[in-house]
Design an enzyme around this catalytic site. Sequence first.
Site, PDB file in Angstrom:
ATOM      1  N   ASP A  60       0.861  -1.190   0.000  1.00  0.00           N
ATOM      2  CA  ASP A  60       0.000   0.000   0.000  1.00  0.00           C
ATOM      3  C   ASP A  60       0.895   1.237   0.000  1.00  0.00           C
ATOM      4  O   ASP A  60       1.131   1.841   1.041  1.00  0.00           O
ATOM      5  CB  ASP A  60      -0.905  -0.034   1.229  1.00  0.00           C
ATOM      6  CG  ASP A  60      -1.863   1.152   1.282  1.00  0.00           C
ATOM      7  OD1 ASP A  60      -1.820   1.996   0.366  1.00  0.00           O
ATOM      8  OD2 ASP A  60      -2.642   1.223   2.253  1.00  0.00           O
ATOM      9  N   PHE A  61       1.374   1.591  -1.187  1.00  0.00           N
ATOM     10  CA  PHE A  61       2.209   2.793  -1.289  1.00  0.00           C
ATOM     11  C   PHE A  61       1.440   3.953  -1.924  1.00  0.00           C
ATOM     12  O   PHE A  61       2.006   5.002  -2.174  1.00  0.00           O
ATOM     13  CB  PHE A  61       3.491   2.491  -2.080  1.00  0.00           C
ATOM     14  CG  PHE A  61       4.454   1.618  -1.315  1.00  0.00           C
ATOM     15  CD1 PHE A  61       4.478   1.662   0.072  1.00  0.00           C
ATOM     16  CD2 PHE A  61       5.312   0.766  -1.958  1.00  0.00           C
ATOM     17  CE1 PHE A  61       5.346   0.858   0.801  1.00  0.00           C
ATOM     18  CE2 PHE A  61       6.192  -0.043  -1.245  1.00  0.00           C
ATOM     19  CZ  PHE A  61       6.205   0.013   0.131  1.00  0.00           C
ATOM     20  N   LYS A  62       0.162   3.732  -2.199  1.00  0.00           N
ATOM     21  CA  LYS A  62      -0.670   4.779  -2.801  1.00  0.00           C
ATOM     22  C   LYS A  62       0.151   5.580  -3.804  1.00  0.00           C
ATOM     23  O   LYS A  62       0.313   6.804  -3.704  1.00  0.00           O
ATOM     24  CB  LYS A  62      -1.288   5.680  -1.734  1.00  0.00           C
ATOM     25  CG  LYS A  62      -2.232   4.901  -0.813  1.00  0.00           C
ATOM     26  CD  LYS A  62      -3.064   5.778   0.077  1.00  0.00           C
ATOM     27  CE  LYS A  62      -4.018   4.957   0.910  1.00  0.00           C
ATOM     28  NZ  LYS A  62      -3.356   4.071   1.907  1.00  0.00           N
ATOM     29  N   VAL A  63       0.622   4.839  -4.797  1.00  0.00           N
ATOM     30  CA  VAL A  63       1.562   5.386  -5.790  1.00  0.00           C
ATOM     31  C   VAL A  63       0.892   6.549  -6.525  1.00  0.00           C
ATOM     32  O   VAL A  63      -0.237   6.414  -7.004  1.00  0.00           O
ATOM     33  CB  VAL A  63       1.973   4.278  -6.777  1.00  0.00           C
ATOM     34  CG1 VAL A  63       2.994   4.812  -7.771  1.00  0.00           C
ATOM     35  CG2 VAL A  63       2.532   3.073  -6.019  1.00  0.00           C
ATOM     36  N   ASP A  65       2.584   9.377  -8.857  1.00  0.00           N
ATOM     37  CA  ASP A  65       3.668  10.185  -9.432  1.00  0.00           C
ATOM     38  C   ASP A  65       3.567  10.155 -10.955  1.00  0.00           C
ATOM     39  O   ASP A  65       2.577   9.673 -11.521  1.00  0.00           O
ATOM     40  CB  ASP A  65       5.017   9.633  -8.924  1.00  0.00           C
ATOM     41  CG  ASP A  65       6.025  10.750  -8.693  1.00  0.00           C
ATOM     42  OD1 ASP A  65       6.229  11.558  -9.627  1.00  0.00           O
ATOM     43  OD2 ASP A  65       6.604  10.812  -7.589  1.00  0.00           O
ATOM     44  N   VAL A 172     -12.914  -1.054   8.497  1.00  0.00           N
ATOM     45  CA  VAL A 172     -13.661  -1.906   9.431  1.00  0.00           C
ATOM     46  C   VAL A 172     -13.006  -1.832  10.810  1.00  0.00           C
ATOM     47  O   VAL A 172     -11.789  -1.812  10.935  1.00  0.00           O
ATOM     48  CB  VAL A 172     -13.644  -3.374   8.933  1.00  0.00           C
ATOM     49  CG1 VAL A 172     -14.133  -4.340  10.009  1.00  0.00           C
ATOM     50  CG2 VAL A 172     -14.498  -3.506   7.672  1.00  0.00           C
TER      51      VAL A 172
HETATM   52  P1  XMP Z   1      -7.191   0.295  10.335  1.00  0.00           P
HETATM   53  O1  XMP Z   1      -6.181   0.281  11.439  1.00  0.00           O
HETATM   54  O2  XMP Z   1      -7.992   1.555  10.269  1.00  0.00           O
HETATM   55  O3  XMP Z   1      -6.270   0.257   9.009  1.00  0.00           O
HETATM   56  O4  XMP Z   1      -8.041  -0.940  10.277  1.00  0.00           O
HETATM   57  C1  XMP Z   1      -6.740   0.511   7.721  1.00  0.00           C
HETATM   58  C2  XMP Z   1      -5.615   0.370   6.766  1.00  0.00           C
HETATM   59  O5  XMP Z   1      -6.039   0.692   5.465  1.00  0.00           O
HETATM   60  C3  XMP Z   1      -5.392   1.879   5.026  1.00  0.00           C
HETATM   61  N1  XMP Z   1      -6.462   2.712   4.512  1.00  0.00           N
HETATM   62  C4  XMP Z   1      -6.696   2.977   3.253  1.00  0.00           C
HETATM   63  N2  XMP Z   1      -6.048   2.621   2.159  1.00  0.00           N
HETATM   64  N3  XMP Z   1      -7.664   3.744   0.849  1.00  0.00           N
HETATM   65  C5  XMP Z   1      -6.528   3.030   0.959  1.00  0.00           C
HETATM   66  O6  XMP Z   1      -5.910   2.738  -0.068  1.00  0.00           O
HETATM   67  C6  XMP Z   1      -8.356   4.120   1.912  1.00  0.00           C
HETATM   68  O7  XMP Z   1      -9.388   4.748   1.815  1.00  0.00           O
HETATM   69  C7  XMP Z   1      -7.836   3.724   3.168  1.00  0.00           C
HETATM   70  N4  XMP Z   1      -8.295   3.894   4.397  1.00  0.00           N
HETATM   71  C8  XMP Z   1      -7.426   3.267   5.218  1.00  0.00           C
HETATM   72  C9  XMP Z   1      -4.682   2.479   6.185  1.00  0.00           C
HETATM   73  O8  XMP Z   1      -3.485   3.110   5.788  1.00  0.00           O
HETATM   74  C10 XMP Z   1      -4.430   1.268   7.031  1.00  0.00           C
HETATM   75  O9  XMP Z   1      -3.280   0.591   6.589  1.00  0.00           O
END
Ligand code: XMP
Length: 215
Positions: A60-63, A65, A172
């Site tokens: 999950d690097f939310k690329v 660029d 969740v």
């Molecule tokens: P928690 O601790 O809240 O972690 O259960 C959630 C994980 O998901 C990531 N996260 C997101 N990633 N879009 C994403 O791509 C989103 O809307 C989003 N919301 C949460 C967060 O960084 C964590 O790893």
Amino acid sequence: MEKKNRLILALDVTDREHALRIANEVSDYVDSIKVGYPLVLGEGLGIVKELVEIAPVIADFKVADIPNTDRLICEHVFNAGAAGIITHGFTGRDSLDSCVKVANDFGTDVYVVTEMSHPGGVEFFRPVAEDIAKMAVEAGASGVVAPATRPERVKDIRKIIGEELSIISPGVGAQGGSAADVIRAGADWVIVGRSIYNSDSPAEVAKKICDEMNC
Ligand code: XMP
């Protein structure tokens, strides 16, 4: 990703021993482990090579660029053994195409963020989420990321992407979303972090979430 447990562990702990302990404890209940900046900045990309021995890894690097930089990031991530990567879509089609091309070369998955799960996720994303979802389909992504905190948005996004693309859904537990509700709304997998890794019994919590989803 094989759909067995419908649960993806968000492993946002920051040290190797803790990460491996949690991953091993919950391995029977998760289809994949999502790692991001907290763990990789703490331990380096080598942690991915260790985690893939336990379960497939999504980076999950939310690329977000230009295409060339995105390509380099994706190549590093997939060479480290990740089975998938999360990218942004707001950077445009050429950037997303670059990620999808690398993923196709490696036989891996690209998941595109549509609308984020936290309260601020509606400020800028809401008006463009559906366009980003359409672009994910057109670009040949494997799936999208949509918010478990707003199951109604997951429903909207499912209508746009059809059945071919997957929806992976964070929010969740700690952020208030319900696994059962978001699966009913059309998500394929839920992503859960703090509720599991901050618990005294990570495996029990993971099992309970799986049971809620009837998996
Ligand atoms: P928690 O601790 O809240 O972690 O259960 C959630 C994980 O998901 C990531 N996260 C997101 N990633 N879009 C994403 O791509 C989103 O809307 C989003 N919301 C949460 C967060 O960084 C964590 O790893």
